[in-house]
Design an enzyme around this catalytic site. Structure first.
Site, PDB file in Angstrom:
ATOM      1  N   GLU A   1       0.959 -66.157 -30.182  1.00 12.51           N
ATOM      2  CA  GLU A   1      -0.272 -65.628 -29.609  1.00 12.51           C
ATOM      3  C   GLU A   1       0.027 -64.727 -28.406  1.00 12.51           C
ATOM      4  OE1 GLU A   1      -3.339 -65.994 -31.017  1.00 12.51           O
ATOM      5  OE2 GLU A   1      -2.077 -66.842 -32.593  1.00 12.51           O
TER       6      GLU A   1
ATOM      7  N   TRP B   1       1.092 -61.467 -29.895  1.00 15.52           N
ATOM      8  CA  TRP B   1      -0.079 -60.682 -30.309  1.00 15.52           C
ATOM      9  C   TRP B   1      -0.655 -59.929 -29.116  1.00 15.52           C
ATOM     10  CZ3 TRP B   1      -1.953 -58.996 -34.712  1.00 15.52           C
ATOM     11  CH2 TRP B   1      -1.702 -59.684 -35.899  1.00 15.52           C
TER      12      TRP B   1
ATOM     13  N   TRP C   1     -11.140 -56.868 -33.166  1.00 10.97           N
ATOM     14  CA  TRP C   1     -12.264 -56.383 -33.963  1.00 10.97           C
ATOM     15  C   TRP C   1     -11.787 -55.498 -35.109  1.00 10.97           C
ATOM     16  CZ3 TRP C   1     -17.265 -57.260 -34.829  1.00 10.97           C
ATOM     17  CH2 TRP C   1     -17.902 -58.163 -33.980  1.00 10.97           C
TER      18      TRP C   1
END
Length: 479
Positions: free
Chosen positions: A275, A278, A382
């Site tokens: 994470e 990312w 998104w």
């Protein structure tokens, strides 16, 4: 002479690159925060602003403990910093780098203005573990797919945390220099309320939360991070967004614990490190492809035909879609300014793939509401959900809001917390309450269409339409 340390997304005194290097010069220190008047506006962003002000107030106190007063000024950064340099005779400006397009433009303007005035400007890597230029493929180009980026990221050495200064030698005259006030909570927050907010959002709170995560959540992170009813995530996103906690501190703290783990616990720690990767990945994507804040990363999907249905968008924003997992997520966002990561994906996928509404509308709504809003992560997340970004999979990345709820919130604990209309609905029906027999609806005090809305769209039909529209966009892009 003095060194100006310009605080921005790094509201802490522990492990702070620019502050550490400023102290190393041996010169006096002038800590500065330039307040954007837009951060004080009321309305949707009020909760986010108050969280920021609480973190800023915490920084103010921590700097005072080290012997230096934080100067807060409203205005344009280039003008404010040039004026401060002139007043205090500062000959250096140190600050940590940011990577979003507007931030880069602002920082270039500041550097140019101060250099014209003879002020030496130096910037530092602090917000990420690896910057955009450190990770390039064999062709010297940025990675646009996460997995090879991750492999390369893991091979590179990581900077160690910087020690916190024991004492700051404050710039001469700093104590008497006029400084603007940090806006109070709601314009009239009491001292007691301000202390409580600092305990939620300040540097000490961030370090305490990290310790709690390492002690109680890290070992089970891989299994529990997807369960919104469980406190299984790090909840460090706000701290990393505002910099009340350093990414170096987080990484090395996790690494130290990982060395004490084995088996599933070690895998859980590795999952958490992914994470963090990312986070770096999306920062470098935004740096190299700044157009992605407004346009699809994959140009073909600029051709997707979106529905401009304001009524459906309003239902999504207010958590009235008739799909409990989506509604719970949006209500959590509206009530708290935060939303569980798994539910972020479910709500985003629903807006784009079920309601067929442009991903930019959802991205902007999240930006307004999230106290942990990070432009790179929000934009990247998104576009990932919308299948318009890096590593897009339009035909497979369509989340079923019912099956996602049944898998990750099987007894409806999370849903019932934010959608109290479903409080007495049996677990069998909590993620598809419209399928309840009418008698059970009455017994559960949840009449569909009266107490809770029916589904605003049919997921099975919307899924097929979404696939067709993405397919058509791809064909148009190939012409």
């Amino acid at each position: 002479m003095a060194v100006i340390v310009w605080f921005r997304r790094d509201l802490r005194v522990h492990d702070h690159a620019a502050l550490y290097h400023a102290v190393e010069t041996g010169e006096e220190i002038l800590p500065v925060f330039v307040l954007d008047v837009r951060q004080e506006k009321d309305g949707q962003s009020g909760r986010k602003s108050q969280a920021l002000f609480s973190a800023l107030r915490s920084l103010q106190g921590n700097l005072a403990d080290l012997g230096a007063r934080l100067v807060i000024k409203r205005g344009e950064p280039a003008e404010v910093l040039a004026e401060l340099a002139k007043h205090f005779g500062a000959d250096k400006l140190f600050f940590n780098r940011e990577y979003a397009p507007k931030a880069i433009s602002r920082d270039e303007q500041v550097a140019a203005e101060l250099q014209r005035n003879g002020i030496f400007t130096q910037t530092f890597k602090d917000m990420v573990l690896h910057e955009e230029g450190e990770l390039l493929n064999k062709q010297g180009k940025p990675y646009v797919v996460f997995t090879p980026y991750k492999r390369a990221w893991l091979t590179l050495p990581k900077d160690k945390p910087f020690p916190m200064p024991k004492k700051l030698r404050a710039a001469t005259g700093l104590e008497s220099y006029p400084s603007d006030l940090i806006p109070a909570l709601g314009g009239q927050g009491s001292a007691k309320e301000q202390v409580r907010e600092e305990e939620l959002y300040g540097e000490r709170a961030a370090r305490r939360r990290l310790g709690q995560f390492l002690d109680t959540q890290l070992a089970g992170y891989k299994l529990q991070r997807d369960l919104p009813a469980v406190d299984g995530t790090s909840r460090l996103s706000f701290a990393l967004r505002t910099g009340t906690l350093s990414i170096r501190t987080v990484y090395h703290s996790v690494l130290e614990r990982m060395h004490q783990m084995s088996g599933p616990q070690s895998e859980a720690a590795e999952t958490f490190v992914s994470e963090l990767i990312w986070r770096d990945f999306y920062q470098q994507v935004l740096f190299h492809f700044p157009h992605t804040v407004e346009q699809a990363f994959l140009a073909d999907y600029e051709q997707v035909e979106w529905d401009d249905n304001e009524e459906l968008f309003r239902k999504w924003c207010t958590g009235q879609t008739g799909y409990p997992m989506v509604d719970a997520g949006m209500r959590q966002l509206n009530q708290t300014g935060w939303i569980h990561n798994r539910v972020r994906m479910i709500t985003a996928s629903f807006l784009v793939k079920d309601l067929l509404i442009d991903w930019r509308k959802g991205m902007n709504y999240f930006a307004e509401q999230l106290i942990d809003h990070d432009e790179a992560a929000n934009c990247g997340g998104w576009q990932w959900c919308a299948s318009t970004g890096t590593d897009a999979q339009p035909y497979f990345r369509i989340f079923n809001p019912v099956s996602q709820g049944e898998k990750f919130d099987p007894d409806g604990t999370y849903v019932k917390q934010y959608v109290p209309e479903l409080a007495h609905v049996p677990a069998k029906y909590v993620h598809k309450p419209w399928t309840m027999p009418e008698l059970l609806q009455k017994e559960s005090a949840c009449m569909i269409g009266l107490d809770y809305p029916p589904p605003c769209v049919d997921h099975a039909i919307s899924r097929l339409i979404a696939i067709e529209r993405f397919s058509q966009a791809k064909k148009l892009g190939n012409k």
